[in-house]
Design a protein around this motif. Sequence first.
Motif, PDB file in Angstrom:
ATOM      1  N   ASN A  68      67.345  53.712 121.747  1.00 52.78           N
ATOM      2  CA  ASN A  68      65.885  53.806 121.736  1.00 52.78           C
ATOM      3  C   ASN A  68      65.237  52.526 122.279  1.00 52.78           C
ATOM      4  O   ASN A  68      64.149  52.565 122.848  1.00 52.78           O
ATOM      5  CB  ASN A  68      65.390  54.087 120.316  1.00 52.78           C
ATOM      6  CG  ASN A  68      63.905  54.395 120.289  1.00 52.78           C
ATOM      7  OD1 ASN A  68      63.416  55.193 121.096  1.00 52.78           O
ATOM      8  ND2 ASN A  68      63.173  53.741 119.389  1.00 52.78           N
TER       9      ASN A  68
ATOM     10  N   ALA B  51      72.479  55.271 113.067  1.00 47.54           N
ATOM     11  CA  ALA B  51      71.206  54.585 113.328  1.00 47.54           C
ATOM     12  C   ALA B  51      71.367  53.386 114.265  1.00 47.54           C
ATOM     13  O   ALA B  51      70.480  53.118 115.084  1.00 47.54           O
ATOM     14  CB  ALA B  51      70.574  54.153 112.005  1.00 47.54           C
ATOM     15  N   ASP B  52      72.496  52.656 114.163  1.00 42.48           N
ATOM     16  CA  ASP B  52      72.621  51.489 115.038  1.00 42.48           C
ATOM     17  C   ASP B  52      72.751  51.898 116.498  1.00 42.48           C
ATOM     18  O   ASP B  52      72.147  51.281 117.389  1.00 42.48           O
ATOM     19  CB  ASP B  52      73.791  50.583 114.598  1.00 42.48           C
ATOM     20  CG  ASP B  52      75.105  51.339 114.433  1.00 42.48           C
ATOM     21  OD1 ASP B  52      75.101  52.588 114.538  1.00 42.48           O
ATOM     22  OD2 ASP B  52      76.133  50.675 114.213  1.00 42.48           O
TER      23      ASP B  52
ATOM     24  N   ASP C 100      69.470  62.125 110.358  1.00 40.18           N
ATOM     25  CA  ASP C 100      68.158  61.782 109.820  1.00 40.18           C
ATOM     26  C   ASP C 100      67.145  61.711 110.965  1.00 40.18           C
ATOM     27  O   ASP C 100      67.337  60.917 111.899  1.00 40.18           O
ATOM     28  CB  ASP C 100      68.262  60.411 109.118  1.00 40.18           C
ATOM     29  CG  ASP C 100      66.972  60.036 108.406  1.00 40.18           C
ATOM     30  OD1 ASP C 100      65.908  60.599 108.762  1.00 40.18           O
ATOM     31  OD2 ASP C 100      67.030  59.179 107.506  1.00 40.18           O
TER      32      ASP C 100
ATOM     33  N   ARG D 235      60.716  57.794 119.976  1.00 41.24           N
ATOM     34  CA  ARG D 235      61.876  58.643 119.638  1.00 41.24           C
ATOM     35  C   ARG D 235      61.579  60.125 119.791  1.00 41.24           C
ATOM     36  O   ARG D 235      62.476  60.953 119.614  1.00 41.24           O
ATOM     37  CB  ARG D 235      62.286  58.385 118.188  1.00 41.24           C
ATOM     38  CG  ARG D 235      62.888  57.025 117.937  1.00 41.24           C
ATOM     39  CD  ARG D 235      63.057  56.815 116.441  1.00 41.24           C
ATOM     40  NE  ARG D 235      63.564  55.487 116.126  1.00 41.24           N
ATOM     41  CZ  ARG D 235      64.858  55.175 116.057  1.00 41.24           C
ATOM     42  NH1 ARG D 235      65.768  56.107 116.242  1.00 41.24           N
ATOM     43  NH2 ARG D 235      65.226  53.944 115.787  1.00 41.24           N
TER      44      ARG D 235
ATOM     45  N   ARG E 227      57.730  63.591 115.697  1.00 37.39           N
ATOM     46  CA  ARG E 227      58.426  63.685 114.406  1.00 37.39           C
ATOM     47  C   ARG E 227      58.779  65.144 114.075  1.00 37.39           C
ATOM     48  O   ARG E 227      59.892  65.441 113.623  1.00 37.39           O
ATOM     49  CB  ARG E 227      57.523  63.085 113.320  1.00 37.39           C
ATOM     50  CG  ARG E 227      57.918  63.391 111.897  1.00 37.39           C
ATOM     51  CD  ARG E 227      58.970  62.466 111.385  1.00 37.39           C
ATOM     52  NE  ARG E 227      59.577  63.048 110.200  1.00 37.39           N
ATOM     53  CZ  ARG E 227      60.453  62.475 109.425  1.00 37.39           C
ATOM     54  NH1 ARG E 227      60.856  61.247 109.699  1.00 37.39           N
ATOM     55  NH2 ARG E 227      60.952  63.076 108.390  1.00 37.39           N
TER      56      ARG E 227
ATOM     57  N   ASP F  64      64.464  60.322 111.157  1.00 36.65           N
ATOM     58  CA  ASP F  64      63.786  59.025 111.272  1.00 36.65           C
ATOM     59  C   ASP F  64      64.512  58.065 112.202  1.00 36.65           C
ATOM     60  O   ASP F  64      63.895  57.416 113.032  1.00 36.65           O
ATOM     61  CB  ASP F  64      63.650  58.376 109.888  1.00 36.65           C
ATOM     62  CG  ASP F  64      62.482  58.966 109.134  1.00 36.65           C
ATOM     63  OD1 ASP F  64      61.567  59.479 109.807  1.00 36.65           O
ATOM     64  OD2 ASP F  64      62.514  58.938 107.892  1.00 36.65           O
ATOM     65  N   ASP F  65      65.817  57.960 112.049  1.00 37.89           N
ATOM     66  CA  ASP F  65      66.490  56.911 112.817  1.00 37.89           C
ATOM     67  C   ASP F  65      67.834  57.315 113.406  1.00 37.89           C
ATOM     68  O   ASP F  65      68.564  56.461 113.908  1.00 37.89           O
ATOM     69  CB  ASP F  65      66.658  55.648 111.957  1.00 37.89           C
ATOM     70  CG  ASP F  65      67.397  55.938 110.651  1.00 37.89           C
ATOM     71  OD1 ASP F  65      67.909  57.064 110.506  1.00 37.89           O
ATOM     72  OD2 ASP F  65      67.449  55.038 109.799  1.00 37.89           O
ATOM     73  N   GLU F  66      68.137  58.613 113.378  1.00 37.52           N
ATOM     74  CA  GLU F  66      69.425  59.033 113.948  1.00 37.52           C
ATOM     75  C   GLU F  66      69.254  60.046 115.087  1.00 37.52           C
ATOM     76  O   GLU F  66      70.230  60.651 115.530  1.00 37.52           O
ATOM     77  CB  GLU F  66      70.320  59.619 112.850  1.00 37.52           C
ATOM     78  CG  GLU F  66      70.741  58.564 111.821  1.00 37.52           C
ATOM     79  CD  GLU F  66      71.740  59.077 110.816  1.00 37.52           C
ATOM     80  OE1 GLU F  66      72.648  58.315 110.439  1.00 37.52           O
ATOM     81  OE2 GLU F  66      71.604  60.251 110.382  1.00 37.52           O
TER      82      GLU F  66
ATOM     83  N   GLY G  66      69.384  53.460 117.564  1.00 40.42           N
ATOM     84  CA  GLY G  66      68.391  52.381 117.637  1.00 40.42           C
ATOM     85  C   GLY G  66      68.536  51.592 118.939  1.00 40.42           C
ATOM     86  O   GLY G  66      67.534  51.260 119.596  1.00 40.42           O
TER      87      GLY G  66
END
Lengths: 162, 381
Positions: free
Chosen positions: B257, B250-251, B87, B66, B69, B89-91, B254
């Motif tokens: 990614n 995130a979905d 976010d 991704r 960080r 982390d996952d967005e 994800g």
Amino acid sequence: MDDRRDLLELLRENARYTTADLARLLGTDEDAVEAAIEELEAAGVVRGYQAVVDPDRLDDGTVRAFLECNVTLDRETSYDDIARRLAKFDEVRSLRLVSGDYDFALEVEADSLGALSRFVSEQVAPVPEVTQTVTHFIMDTYKDGGLQFDDGGDDDRLSVTP
Amino acid sequence: MSRFTVSERVASVPPSGIRRFFELAEELDDVISLGVGEPDFSAPWRAREAAIDSLERGRTSYTANRGRRDLREEIADYVTRYDLAYDPDDEIVVTAGASEAIDLAFRALVDPGDTVAIAQPSYVSYVPSVQFAGGDPLPVPTRVEDDFALTPEILEASGAADAEMLVLCYPNNPTGATMNGGELEAVADFAREHDLTVLSDEIYSELTYEGEHTSIATLPGMRERTVVFNGFSKAYAMTGLRLGYALGPADAIGAMNRVHQYTMLSAPTTAQFAALTALRECEDDVVSMRSQYDRRRRFVLSRFEEMGIDCFEATGAFYVFPESPWDDAGEFAEALLDEQGVAMVPGSAFGAGGTGHLRASYATGLDDLREAMDRLEAFLH
């Protein structure tokens, strides 16, 4: 015109912009630009318009140097007095009072190495208030007047891109 | 004879409309090109130094799929200026240019046969990318009389109500149009009503000259159905470093990614270090470049007006989209190129709504712009 700063930036970038170009770039009209320039000149903000010359390309044998100059003052003599005296020499291209290890920073030029050396030793050094000079000959110029003198500015982008 | 047969999916995609014009321009000397879709500035020196430093330190490995960080955190912080909150982390996913992010989105979020409505005129890659993903592109032509803004009426008329996805690009390449909050709200209403997901390409967000950039993802009910693209190519003049990113739920991110990790693995590491420094230290460079583009914009618009060429008042990106003085913009562009060596791209290359216009980029030094305008004037008289 309100934004003198933008106008000055453009004039410093290229003093040959026409009044019409300046008006287009600033989104105003020519009368406003002319009035603003006149105002800046009258106030002594704009002192003149000069070309930025690459001396190495000119190759006319002119020798240039930076000169550090220390002086002593007395009750009768101020920095301004000394500066006025030094500034009168044609060899002096720029003259500034600076902070630090020396008092005046000069940019000087002459037709030859000998002429420049004589100027420093016979004209500047004998000024009564001058206590020391250090001469730095300029060997190459890479940037002046905000312009870089290298040839790396070629536009190698593709002529048409998405 | 080659044993390869090109896949039907690829073979069915025609060559880009700008390709022919590019070939014409490349054949000639002394061309002043207003056909360039990238900044004429170099990346800020501090960003370049960061790239050099990363190489000197031997930071040449892959990064997290991704993206680093710290870069994702910095991006998350940066986009708060547009009231976007994601976010790290996952967005957020960092990609090889916004182009990769766009391709990932189509591949991850479009099923074969899905209809993807594309507001046009548009960046030339959207339609082929949808086709490569097996989707059906649906042109949604915007009009100069609407300031090239998308409207619910246009969406309705073009059949976008039945689409699965809508692609927006504001500020727009090639028109230079922007859409304000009110205009976007109407489009957002349509998207919610007809359950469209939205891909919003905001790569030119920093190049907004009048008003402030609004992201459609900030409007009520839109964050959960929108993926936003941005990157470093335009604002930071880092086109060749190939670094962009996508922001979304995130979905969606994800899924993107998942494609990214099997294809690109990770965006170029050197470029990620440059981007990190660009976000942290190069705001002044962006402001300076924007100011120079803005001046050029005014200059070019003013010259077109003086020449009697109707030109939409572009307020973003670095393009203007004048109407062609001749009925056939393609013929005009070719004649101008041939006789005066000035390259402007026919608007039809950018899809529906572009016909009869020309795209002129002002990502070119003022001396060249002035010369190009003088040559255009000479050509017209």
